[in-house]
Design an enzyme around this catalytic site. Sequence first.
Site, PDB file in Angstrom:
ATOM      1  N   GLU A  43      31.656 -25.782  -1.736  1.00 20.39           N
ATOM      2  CA  GLU A  43      31.683 -24.656  -0.795  1.00 20.39           C
ATOM      3  C   GLU A  43      33.043 -23.968  -0.780  1.00 20.39           C
ATOM      4  O   GLU A  43      34.030 -24.452  -1.343  1.00 20.39           O
ATOM      5  CB  GLU A  43      31.295 -25.163   0.598  1.00 20.39           C
ATOM      6  CG  GLU A  43      29.872 -25.709   0.604  1.00 20.39           C
ATOM      7  CD  GLU A  43      29.376 -26.122   1.965  1.00 20.39           C
ATOM      8  OE1 GLU A  43      30.193 -26.281   2.913  1.00 20.39           O
ATOM      9  OE2 GLU A  43      28.138 -26.288   2.100  1.00 20.39           O
ATOM     10  N   GLU A  54      22.815 -27.618  -8.194  1.00 15.13           N
ATOM     11  CA  GLU A  54      21.962 -27.410  -9.369  1.00 15.13           C
ATOM     12  C   GLU A  54      22.648 -26.504 -10.385  1.00 15.13           C
ATOM     13  O   GLU A  54      22.584 -26.732 -11.600  1.00 15.13           O
ATOM     14  CB  GLU A  54      20.635 -26.762  -8.960  1.00 15.13           C
ATOM     15  CG  GLU A  54      19.750 -27.625  -8.068  1.00 15.13           C
ATOM     16  CD  GLU A  54      20.018 -27.418  -6.581  1.00 15.13           C
ATOM     17  OE1 GLU A  54      21.192 -27.210  -6.201  1.00 15.13           O
ATOM     18  OE2 GLU A  54      19.059 -27.476  -5.807  1.00 15.13           O
ATOM     19  N   CYS A  83      17.244 -23.775  -3.844  1.00 19.52           N
ATOM     20  CA  CYS A  83      17.189 -22.427  -3.262  1.00 19.52           C
ATOM     21  C   CYS A  83      16.713 -21.418  -4.309  1.00 19.52           C
ATOM     22  O   CYS A  83      16.632 -21.716  -5.503  1.00 19.52           O
ATOM     23  CB  CYS A  83      18.564 -22.024  -2.717  1.00 19.52           C
ATOM     24  SG  CYS A  83      19.737 -21.497  -3.991  1.00 19.52           S
ATOM     25  N   CYS A  86      19.086 -20.750  -7.269  1.00 19.13           N
ATOM     26  CA  CYS A  86      19.069 -21.852  -8.250  1.00 19.13           C
ATOM     27  C   CYS A  86      17.793 -21.806  -9.078  1.00 19.13           C
ATOM     28  O   CYS A  86      17.825 -22.039 -10.287  1.00 19.13           O
ATOM     29  CB  CYS A  86      19.206 -23.205  -7.551  1.00 19.13           C
ATOM     30  SG  CYS A  86      20.900 -23.511  -7.011  1.00 19.13           S
TER      31      CYS A  86
END
Length: 136
Positions: A43, A54, A83, A86
């Site tokens: 992050e 991923e 998500c 990804c």
Amino acid sequence: MSEDLIAKALAARGQAYAPYSQYQVGAAVRMADGRVGTGSNIENISFGASVCAERVALWTLIHAQGGRWTEMAVATEDGGTPCGECLAVMAEFVSDPEAVVWMVAEDGNRTKFTFKDLMPHAFQSRAPFTQGRTNL
Ligand code: THU
């Protein structure tokens, strides 16, 4: 065969840098040539600059040697699915729509999907690339 990948995803989760969401994710990816790579989410204080596990795993493998993936394991607290961003990246390098994606939760629960289950209608350009490292 899948156990090695699941174990690597769980271990990779321990390397997550997720101080803002506190949602640690680990991913392990197997390529058609047998290579296995891992990633974790990383992050950023500028939240939009964060990247998912991923993509870290898959891009590292693609950078090293190109190729296509055949199996993936994603470890999270609750067995969450990849998500949308990804999935778009996974679509670019998938070997086959039936490629397997394991979701692994902290309590050991596992869910098995095919890539097609997760993204049945992936975008494909009318002029797909036919050259490039994934085709070597
Ligand atoms: N995250 C992943 O690493 N993979 C996913 O498929 C979903 C979300 C990360 C992004 C962010 O660092 C945290 O999980 C919370 O959304």
